[in-house]
Design an enzyme around this catalytic site. Structure first.
Site, PDB file in Angstrom:
ATOM      1  N   ASP A 137     -27.384  40.734 -20.860  1.00 11.93           N
ATOM      2  CA  ASP A 137     -27.869  41.927 -20.172  1.00 11.93           C
ATOM      3  C   ASP A 137     -29.383  42.069 -20.326  1.00 11.93           C
ATOM      4  OD1 ASP A 137     -27.799  44.659 -18.973  1.00 11.93           O
ATOM      5  OD2 ASP A 137     -28.436  45.182 -20.992  1.00 11.93           O
ATOM      6  N   SER A 175     -24.685  46.821 -17.013  1.00 14.42           N
ATOM      7  CA  SER A 175     -25.747  46.795 -18.023  1.00 14.42           C
ATOM      8  C   SER A 175     -25.498  47.843 -19.101  1.00 14.42           C
ATOM      9  CB  SER A 175     -27.106  47.036 -17.350  1.00 14.42           C
ATOM     10  OG  SER A 175     -28.132  47.148 -18.309  1.00 14.42           O
ATOM     11  N   HIS A 226     -23.940  58.416 -23.855  1.00  7.76           N
ATOM     12  CA  HIS A 226     -25.050  57.730 -23.192  1.00  7.76           C
ATOM     13  C   HIS A 226     -25.539  58.594 -22.041  1.00  7.76           C
ATOM     14  CE1 HIS A 226     -27.600  54.531 -21.636  1.00  7.76           C
ATOM     15  NE2 HIS A 226     -27.215  54.928 -20.445  1.00  7.76           N
ATOM     16  N   ARG A 229     -34.055  41.975 -13.063  1.00  4.17           N
ATOM     17  CA  ARG A 229     -33.863  43.007 -12.052  1.00  4.17           C
ATOM     18  C   ARG A 229     -35.097  43.867 -11.892  1.00  4.17           C
ATOM     19  NH1 ARG A 229     -29.607  46.153 -14.739  1.00  4.17           N
ATOM     20  NH2 ARG A 229     -29.935  47.648 -13.046  1.00  4.17           N
ATOM     21  N   LYS A 267     -23.357  47.051 -23.245  1.00 11.87           N
ATOM     22  CA  LYS A 267     -23.900  47.387 -24.566  1.00 11.87           C
ATOM     23  C   LYS A 267     -23.034  48.413 -25.285  1.00 11.87           C
ATOM     24  CE  LYS A 267     -28.095  48.359 -23.011  1.00 11.87           C
ATOM     25  NZ  LYS A 267     -28.219  47.831 -21.633  1.00 11.87           N
TER      26      LYS A 267
END
Length: 429
Positions: free
Chosen positions: A166, A188, A86, A173, A192
Protein backbone atom coordinates in the site's frame (compact mmCIF):
# COMPACT_ATOMS: atom_id res chain seq x y z
CA UNK A 1 12.28 -18.26 -12.46
CA UNK A 2 9.68 -17.10 -14.96
CA UNK A 3 6.62 -15.18 -13.77
CA UNK A 4 3.24 -16.96 -14.05
CA UNK A 5 1.36 -13.96 -15.46
CA UNK A 6 1.90 -10.89 -17.60
CA UNK A 7 1.21 -7.38 -16.25
CA UNK A 8 0.06 -6.10 -19.64
CA UNK A 9 -2.61 -8.80 -19.75
CA UNK A 10 -3.90 -7.76 -16.32
CA UNK A 11 -3.93 -4.09 -17.37
CA UNK A 12 -5.87 -4.88 -20.54
CA UNK A 13 -8.50 -6.82 -18.58
CA UNK A 14 -9.21 -3.85 -16.32
CA UNK A 15 -8.84 -1.34 -19.17
CA UNK A 16 -11.62 -3.14 -21.03
CA UNK A 17 -13.89 -3.21 -17.97
CA UNK A 18 -13.36 -6.84 -17.02
CA UNK A 19 -12.85 -8.38 -13.59
CA UNK A 20 -9.29 -9.48 -12.88
CA UNK A 21 -9.17 -13.12 -11.64
CA UNK A 22 -8.04 -13.57 -8.05
CA UNK A 23 -4.75 -15.31 -8.79
CA UNK A 24 -3.72 -12.62 -11.29
CA UNK A 25 -4.62 -9.79 -8.92
CA UNK A 26 -2.67 -11.34 -6.05
CA UNK A 27 0.29 -11.86 -8.36
CA UNK A 28 0.14 -8.23 -9.57
CA UNK A 29 0.35 -6.84 -6.03
CA UNK A 30 3.16 -9.21 -5.07
CA UNK A 31 5.13 -8.61 -8.28
CA UNK A 32 4.78 -4.85 -7.89
CA UNK A 33 5.97 -5.01 -4.28
CA UNK A 34 8.97 -7.10 -5.41
CA UNK A 35 9.77 -4.61 -8.15
CA UNK A 36 9.04 -6.94 -11.07
CA UNK A 37 6.01 -4.93 -12.21
CA UNK A 38 7.16 -1.42 -13.13
CA UNK A 39 5.68 1.82 -11.77
CA UNK A 40 4.45 2.70 -15.26
CA UNK A 41 2.51 -0.56 -15.47
CA UNK A 42 0.98 -0.17 -12.01
CA UNK A 43 0.08 3.44 -12.87
CA UNK A 44 -1.77 2.19 -15.95
CA UNK A 45 -3.62 -0.36 -13.84
CA UNK A 46 -4.55 2.31 -11.23
CA UNK A 47 -5.91 4.58 -13.97
CA UNK A 48 -7.97 1.70 -15.37
CA UNK A 49 -9.41 1.14 -11.89
CA UNK A 50 -10.20 4.85 -11.57
CA UNK A 51 -12.07 4.79 -14.89
CA UNK A 52 -13.77 1.39 -14.68
CA UNK A 53 -14.03 0.56 -10.99
CA UNK A 54 -13.76 -2.82 -9.29
CA UNK A 55 -16.29 -5.35 -8.05
CA UNK A 56 -16.71 -6.25 -4.38
CA UNK A 57 -14.71 -9.47 -4.70
CA UNK A 58 -11.91 -7.74 -6.62
CA UNK A 59 -11.60 -5.08 -3.91
CA UNK A 60 -11.54 -7.77 -1.22
CA UNK A 61 -8.77 -9.66 -3.03
CA UNK A 62 -6.77 -6.48 -3.68
CA UNK A 63 -6.99 -5.54 -0.01
CA UNK A 64 -6.05 -9.02 1.16
CA UNK A 65 -3.08 -9.10 -1.22
CA UNK A 66 -1.83 -5.81 0.21
CA UNK A 67 -2.20 -7.16 3.74
CA UNK A 68 -0.26 -10.29 2.71
CA UNK A 69 2.64 -8.12 1.51
CA UNK A 70 3.62 -7.45 5.13
CA UNK A 71 3.06 -8.42 8.75
CA UNK A 72 -0.19 -8.76 10.69
CA UNK A 73 -0.41 -7.69 14.30
CA UNK A 74 -2.13 -9.84 16.92
CA UNK A 75 -3.57 -8.30 20.07
CA UNK A 76 -5.16 -11.49 21.37
CA UNK A 77 -2.58 -11.77 24.15
CA UNK A 78 -3.31 -8.42 25.87
CA UNK A 79 -6.39 -9.69 27.69
CA UNK A 80 -8.76 -6.95 26.50
CA UNK A 81 -11.20 -6.36 23.68
CA UNK A 82 -9.76 -4.08 20.99
CA UNK A 83 -11.43 -1.40 18.92
CA UNK A 84 -10.14 1.36 16.67
CA UNK A 85 -11.31 4.41 14.71
CA UNK A 86 -10.21 5.79 11.36
CA UNK A 87 -11.10 9.22 10.05
CA UNK A 88 -10.74 10.23 6.42
CA UNK A 89 -9.49 13.57 7.72
CA UNK A 90 -10.55 17.16 7.83
CA UNK A 91 -9.93 20.64 9.23
CA UNK A 92 -9.77 20.81 13.01
CA UNK A 93 -10.27 17.05 13.26
CA UNK A 94 -8.57 16.34 16.56
CA UNK A 95 -11.14 13.72 17.58
CA UNK A 96 -8.63 10.88 18.01
CA UNK A 97 -6.96 12.75 20.89
CA UNK A 98 -9.90 12.74 23.31
CA UNK A 99 -11.52 9.63 21.80
CA UNK A 100 -8.77 7.04 22.40
CA UNK A 101 -8.38 7.71 26.15
CA UNK A 102 -12.15 8.07 26.55
CA UNK A 103 -12.79 4.57 25.18
CA UNK A 104 -9.82 3.17 27.12
CA UNK A 105 -11.38 4.51 30.34
CA UNK A 106 -13.94 1.68 29.97
CA UNK A 107 -11.30 -1.06 29.88
CA UNK A 108 -11.29 -1.47 26.09
CA UNK A 109 -7.89 -1.35 24.35
CA UNK A 110 -7.49 1.22 21.57
CA UNK A 111 -4.54 0.61 19.20
CA UNK A 112 -4.62 3.83 17.16
CA UNK A 113 -1.98 3.79 14.43
CA UNK A 114 -1.99 7.31 13.03
CA UNK A 115 -0.27 9.44 10.42
CA UNK A 116 1.04 12.90 9.70
CA UNK A 117 -0.69 15.72 7.91
CA UNK A 118 -0.22 16.77 4.30
CA UNK A 119 -1.76 19.87 2.76
CA UNK A 120 -4.79 21.41 4.46
CA UNK A 121 -5.64 18.47 6.75
CA UNK A 122 -3.69 18.03 9.96
CA UNK A 123 -2.04 14.85 11.20
CA UNK A 124 -2.69 13.32 14.61
CA UNK A 125 0.99 12.65 15.23
CA UNK A 126 1.91 16.25 14.40
CA UNK A 127 -0.58 17.47 16.97
CA UNK A 128 0.68 15.17 19.72
CA UNK A 129 4.31 16.05 19.02
CA UNK A 130 3.43 19.52 20.35
CA UNK A 131 3.63 17.89 23.79
CA UNK A 132 7.20 18.02 25.17
CA UNK A 133 8.80 14.57 25.33
CA UNK A 134 5.98 12.69 23.58
CA UNK A 135 7.18 10.19 21.01
CA UNK A 136 5.33 8.66 18.09
CA UNK A 137 7.69 5.77 17.30
CA UNK A 138 7.07 2.67 19.42
CA UNK A 139 8.18 -0.90 19.00
CA UNK A 140 5.52 -3.60 18.79
CA UNK A 141 6.46 -4.75 22.28
CA UNK A 142 6.06 -1.22 23.66
CA UNK A 143 2.68 -0.93 21.98
CA UNK A 144 1.47 -4.26 23.38
CA UNK A 145 2.68 -3.37 26.88
CA UNK A 146 0.94 0.00 26.80
CA UNK A 147 -2.34 -1.52 25.61
CA UNK A 148 -2.25 -4.27 28.22
CA UNK A 149 -1.28 -1.85 30.99
CA UNK A 150 -3.08 0.98 32.81
CA UNK A 151 -2.98 3.33 29.82
CA UNK A 152 -5.03 0.98 27.64
CA UNK A 153 -4.69 3.20 24.58
CA UNK A 154 -1.84 4.04 22.25
CA UNK A 155 -1.57 6.60 19.47
CA UNK A 156 1.59 6.00 17.48
CA UNK A 157 3.11 5.79 14.03
CA UNK A 158 2.41 2.71 11.96
CA UNK A 159 5.47 0.54 11.40
CA UNK A 160 6.89 -0.06 7.95
CA UNK A 161 5.93 -3.73 8.15
CA UNK A 162 2.20 -3.14 7.73
CA UNK A 163 0.98 -3.42 4.11
CA UNK A 164 4.18 -2.24 2.36
CA UNK A 165 2.43 -2.75 -0.98
CA UNK A 166 0.00 0.00 0.00
CA UNK A 167 2.79 2.44 0.85
CA UNK A 168 4.34 1.91 -2.57
CA UNK A 169 1.03 2.13 -4.42
CA UNK A 170 -0.11 5.20 -2.47
CA UNK A 171 2.98 7.15 -3.49
CA UNK A 172 2.35 6.20 -7.11
CA UNK A 173 -1.30 7.24 -7.00
CA UNK A 174 -0.30 10.59 -5.58
CA UNK A 175 1.70 11.51 -8.70
CA UNK A 176 -0.51 9.89 -11.34
CA UNK A 177 -3.91 11.49 -10.71
CA UNK A 178 -5.48 8.31 -9.35
CA UNK A 179 -5.85 9.19 -5.67
CA UNK A 180 -9.64 9.57 -6.06
CA UNK A 181 -10.33 5.97 -7.14
CA UNK A 182 -12.69 4.65 -4.45
CA UNK A 183 -11.54 0.98 -4.71
CA UNK A 184 -7.94 2.13 -4.21
CA UNK A 185 -8.80 4.49 -1.34
CA UNK A 186 -10.80 1.78 0.40
CA UNK A 187 -8.16 -0.93 -0.02
CA UNK A 188 -5.43 1.47 1.10
CA UNK A 189 -7.18 2.40 4.35
CA UNK A 190 -8.54 -1.03 5.15
CA UNK A 191 -5.39 -3.01 4.34
CA UNK A 192 -3.58 -1.16 7.12
CA UNK A 193 -6.48 -1.30 9.57
CA UNK A 194 -7.10 -5.02 9.04
CA UNK A 195 -3.38 -5.80 9.25
CA UNK A 196 -3.31 -3.84 12.50
CA UNK A 197 -5.35 -6.64 14.05
CA UNK A 198 -8.16 -4.79 15.82
CA UNK A 199 -11.37 -6.74 16.49
CA UNK A 200 -13.69 -3.89 15.54
CA UNK A 201 -13.42 -0.63 13.66
CA UNK A 202 -15.46 2.56 13.39
CA UNK A 203 -14.92 4.70 10.31
CA UNK A 204 -15.49 8.45 10.38
CA UNK A 205 -16.04 9.20 6.70
CA UNK A 206 -16.25 12.92 6.04
CA UNK A 207 -17.72 14.96 3.21
CA UNK A 208 -17.82 18.69 2.49
CA UNK A 209 -15.37 21.41 1.52
CA UNK A 210 -12.74 20.51 4.12
CA UNK A 211 -12.87 16.78 3.47
CA UNK A 212 -11.02 14.57 1.03
CA UNK A 213 -14.40 13.61 -0.43
CA UNK A 214 -16.33 16.81 -1.19
CA UNK A 215 -19.47 15.07 -2.41
CA UNK A 216 -21.73 13.31 0.10
CA UNK A 217 -22.76 10.57 -2.33
CA UNK A 218 -19.14 9.64 -3.06
CA UNK A 219 -18.32 9.70 0.64
CA UNK A 220 -21.24 7.34 1.23
CA UNK A 221 -19.97 5.01 -1.51
CA UNK A 222 -16.53 4.99 0.10
CA UNK A 223 -18.01 4.30 3.54
CA UNK A 224 -20.14 1.43 2.23
CA UNK A 225 -17.15 -0.05 0.38
CA UNK A 226 -14.95 0.05 3.48
CA UNK A 227 -17.63 -1.38 5.76
CA UNK A 228 -18.05 -4.31 3.35
CA UNK A 229 -14.28 -4.80 3.21
CA UNK A 230 -13.97 -4.93 6.99
CA UNK A 231 -16.92 -7.27 7.32
CA UNK A 232 -15.63 -9.59 4.58
CA UNK A 233 -12.29 -9.74 6.42
CA UNK A 234 -13.78 -10.63 9.79
CA UNK A 235 -13.48 -7.18 11.40
CA UNK A 236 -16.74 -5.84 12.83
CA UNK A 237 -17.01 -2.51 11.01
CA UNK A 238 -19.43 0.42 10.96
CA UNK A 239 -19.14 3.94 9.58
CA UNK A 240 -20.49 7.34 10.52
CA UNK A 241 -20.96 9.77 7.64
CA UNK A 242 -20.04 13.21 9.00
CA UNK A 243 -20.12 16.79 7.75
CA UNK A 244 -16.79 18.61 7.23
CA UNK A 245 -18.10 21.80 5.61
CA UNK A 246 -17.19 23.81 8.73
CA UNK A 247 -13.99 23.29 10.79
CA UNK A 248 -14.44 20.98 13.77
CA UNK A 249 -14.25 22.94 16.99
CA UNK A 250 -12.57 26.32 17.29
CA UNK A 251 -8.89 25.35 16.97
CA UNK A 252 -7.11 24.51 13.71
CA UNK A 253 -3.40 23.74 14.01
CA UNK A 254 -1.35 21.50 16.26
CA UNK A 255 -0.71 22.73 19.81
CA UNK A 256 -3.99 24.64 19.88
CA UNK A 257 -5.87 21.47 18.89
CA UNK A 258 -4.20 19.64 21.79
CA UNK A 259 -5.41 22.40 24.13
CA UNK A 260 -8.93 22.04 22.81
CA UNK A 261 -8.79 18.25 23.19
CA UNK A 262 -7.73 18.64 26.83
CA UNK A 263 -10.68 21.00 27.34
CA UNK A 264 -12.99 18.25 26.05
CA UNK A 265 -11.38 15.68 28.34
CA UNK A 266 -11.90 18.09 31.24
CA UNK A 267 -15.64 18.11 30.57
CA UNK A 268 -15.77 21.27 28.45
CA UNK A 269 -14.76 22.10 24.90
CA UNK A 270 -16.76 23.00 21.80
CA UNK A 271 -20.15 21.36 21.42
CA UNK A 272 -19.43 19.85 17.99
CA UNK A 273 -16.17 18.22 19.11
CA UNK A 274 -17.87 16.74 22.17
CA UNK A 275 -20.82 15.53 20.08
CA UNK A 276 -18.67 13.66 17.56
CA UNK A 277 -16.30 12.29 20.21
CA UNK A 278 -19.21 10.85 22.21
CA UNK A 279 -20.92 9.47 19.08
CA UNK A 280 -17.79 7.65 17.95
CA UNK A 281 -16.99 6.44 21.48
CA UNK A 282 -20.52 5.05 21.85
CA UNK A 283 -20.12 3.17 18.58
CA UNK A 284 -16.70 1.78 19.51
CA UNK A 285 -17.80 0.67 22.96
CA UNK A 286 -20.94 -1.00 21.63
CA UNK A 287 -18.89 -3.03 19.15
CA UNK A 288 -16.51 -4.00 21.95
CA UNK A 289 -19.41 -5.33 24.02
CA UNK A 290 -19.86 -2.36 26.37
CA UNK A 291 -23.51 -1.60 25.67
CA UNK A 292 -24.60 0.34 28.73
CA UNK A 293 -21.96 3.08 28.79
CA UNK A 294 -22.58 6.79 28.28
CA UNK A 295 -19.15 8.16 27.34
CA UNK A 296 -20.26 11.65 28.33
CA UNK A 297 -20.13 10.44 31.95
CA UNK A 298 -16.39 9.67 31.71
CA UNK A 299 -15.74 13.16 30.30
CA UNK A 300 -17.65 14.72 33.18
CA UNK A 301 -16.22 12.71 36.08
CA UNK A 302 -12.52 12.86 35.23
CA UNK A 303 -11.95 9.24 34.14
CA UNK A 304 -11.20 10.25 30.55
CA UNK A 305 -8.68 12.86 31.70
CA UNK A 306 -6.95 10.32 33.93
CA UNK A 307 -6.77 7.96 30.94
CA UNK A 308 -5.30 10.75 28.77
CA UNK A 309 -2.55 11.46 31.28
CA UNK A 310 -1.61 7.79 31.50
CA UNK A 311 -1.49 7.50 27.69
CA UNK A 312 0.63 10.62 27.21
CA UNK A 313 3.05 9.78 30.03
CA UNK A 314 3.46 6.18 28.80
CA UNK A 315 4.91 7.64 25.58
CA UNK A 316 7.29 10.00 27.35
CA UNK A 317 5.12 13.08 27.23
CA UNK A 318 4.73 15.66 29.98
CA UNK A 319 0.97 16.21 30.27
CA UNK A 320 1.52 19.31 32.43
CA UNK A 321 4.14 21.04 30.28
CA UNK A 322 3.25 24.31 28.53
CA UNK A 323 2.41 23.87 24.87
CA UNK A 324 4.05 25.97 22.13
CA UNK A 325 2.48 29.37 21.49
CA UNK A 326 2.93 31.53 18.36
CA UNK A 327 5.39 34.41 18.32
CA UNK A 328 3.07 36.56 16.20
CA UNK A 329 -0.71 36.89 16.05
CA UNK A 330 -3.13 38.79 13.86
CA UNK A 331 -6.90 39.08 14.20
CA UNK A 332 -9.61 39.16 11.56
CA UNK A 333 -12.67 41.16 12.54
CA UNK A 334 -16.29 41.37 11.45
CA UNK A 335 -16.95 44.09 8.89
CA UNK A 336 -20.65 44.44 9.78
CA UNK A 337 -23.29 43.48 12.30
CA UNK A 338 -25.13 40.25 11.67
CA UNK A 339 -24.97 36.49 12.03
CA UNK A 340 -22.19 34.15 10.93
CA UNK A 341 -23.75 32.12 8.12
CA UNK A 342 -20.71 30.18 6.89
CA UNK A 343 -17.10 29.38 7.78
CA UNK A 344 -15.53 27.34 5.02
CA UNK A 345 -13.39 24.46 6.26
CA UNK A 346 -11.20 24.33 3.15
CA UNK A 347 -10.29 28.02 3.25
CA UNK A 348 -9.46 27.86 6.96
CA UNK A 349 -7.42 24.70 6.41
CA UNK A 350 -5.39 26.29 3.60
CA UNK A 351 -4.80 29.39 5.74
CA UNK A 352 -3.55 27.31 8.69
CA UNK A 353 -1.25 25.41 6.32
CA UNK A 354 0.20 28.68 5.00
CA UNK A 355 0.78 29.82 8.57
CA UNK A 356 3.05 26.80 9.01
CA UNK A 357 0.68 24.32 10.70
CA UNK A 358 0.85 21.89 7.76
CA UNK A 359 3.32 20.62 5.20
CA UNK A 360 3.42 20.73 1.40
CA UNK A 361 5.70 17.68 1.11
CA UNK A 362 6.01 14.63 3.33
CA UNK A 363 9.57 15.60 4.30
CA UNK A 364 8.62 19.11 5.45
CA UNK A 365 8.42 20.02 9.13
CA UNK A 366 5.47 21.71 10.81
CA UNK A 367 5.29 24.67 13.17
CA UNK A 368 3.47 23.29 16.19
CA UNK A 369 2.58 26.77 17.44
CA UNK A 370 1.02 27.99 14.18
CA UNK A 371 -2.69 27.84 13.50
CA UNK A 372 -6.05 29.54 13.70
CA UNK A 373 -8.37 30.02 16.67
CA UNK A 374 -11.95 30.73 15.69
CA UNK A 375 -13.94 33.03 17.94
CA UNK A 376 -17.31 32.22 16.36
CA UNK A 377 -19.18 29.45 14.57
CA UNK A 378 -22.08 29.55 12.09
CA UNK A 379 -25.19 30.83 13.85
CA UNK A 380 -23.32 33.17 16.22
CA UNK A 381 -24.31 36.84 16.27
CA UNK A 382 -21.52 39.40 15.81
CA UNK A 383 -21.08 43.16 15.89
CA UNK A 384 -18.86 45.13 13.54
CA UNK A 385 -15.30 44.93 14.90
CA UNK A 386 -15.80 41.64 16.77
CA UNK A 387 -13.01 39.11 16.35
CA UNK A 388 -13.87 36.34 13.88
CA UNK A 389 -10.58 34.47 14.19
CA UNK A 390 -7.00 34.85 15.39
CA UNK A 391 -4.10 33.76 13.21
CA UNK A 392 -0.88 32.59 14.85
CA UNK A 393 2.55 32.07 13.27
CA UNK A 394 6.24 32.19 14.07
CA UNK A 395 6.78 35.08 11.68
CA UNK A 396 4.47 37.91 10.64
CA UNK A 397 5.44 37.46 6.98
CA UNK A 398 3.09 34.48 6.76
CA UNK A 399 -0.08 36.44 7.48
CA UNK A 400 -0.70 37.96 4.03
CA UNK A 401 -0.84 34.65 2.17
CA UNK A 402 -2.94 33.09 4.93
CA UNK A 403 -5.37 36.01 4.76
CA UNK A 404 -5.64 35.54 0.98
CA UNK A 405 -6.93 31.99 1.59
CA UNK A 406 -9.61 33.38 3.89
CA UNK A 407 -11.11 35.77 1.34
CA UNK A 408 -14.67 34.53 0.91
CA UNK A 409 -14.16 31.76 3.46
CA UNK A 410 -16.55 33.30 5.98
CA UNK A 411 -19.79 35.19 5.60
CA UNK A 412 -22.02 37.39 7.73
CA UNK A 413 -25.71 37.57 6.91
CA UNK A 414 -28.96 38.68 8.48
CA UNK A 415 -30.49 35.27 9.14
CA UNK A 416 -28.95 32.39 11.07
CA UNK A 417 -28.47 29.18 9.08
CA UNK A 418 -30.60 26.18 9.97
CA UNK A 419 -29.21 23.42 12.20
CA UNK A 420 -26.72 21.13 10.46
CA UNK A 421 -26.02 17.92 12.40
CA UNK A 422 -22.47 16.61 12.17
CA UNK A 423 -23.40 12.93 11.98
CA UNK A 424 -25.57 12.43 8.92
CA UNK A 425 -25.85 8.65 8.83
CA UNK A 426 -24.67 5.36 10.32
CA UNK A 427 -23.63 2.72 7.79
CA UNK A 428 -23.46 -0.98 8.57
CA UNK A 429 -22.81 -4.06 6.47
Amino acid sequence: MSEPFDAVDVIRTKRDGGAVPEEKLRWLVDAYTRGYVADAQMAAFAMAVLLNGMGREEIRVLTDAMIASGERMDFSGIGKRTTDKHSTGGVGDKITLPLAPLVAAYGVAVPQLSGRGLGHTGGTLDKLESIPGWRAALTNDEMMSQLAGPAGAVICAAGTGLAPADKKLYALRDVTGTVEAIPLIASSIMSKKIAEGTESLVLDVKFGSGAFMKDESRARELAETMVRLGTDSGVTTTALLTDMSTPLGLAVGNANEVRESVDVLAGGGPVDVVELTVALATEMLRMAGVDDADPADALADGRAMDSWRRMIEAQGGDADAPLPAPNETEVIRADRDGVITRIDAFGVGIAAWRLGAGRARAEDSVDHAAGIDLAVKPGDAVKRGDIIMTLGASEAGRFDRAADALVGAWEIGDTAPGPAPIVRDRITA
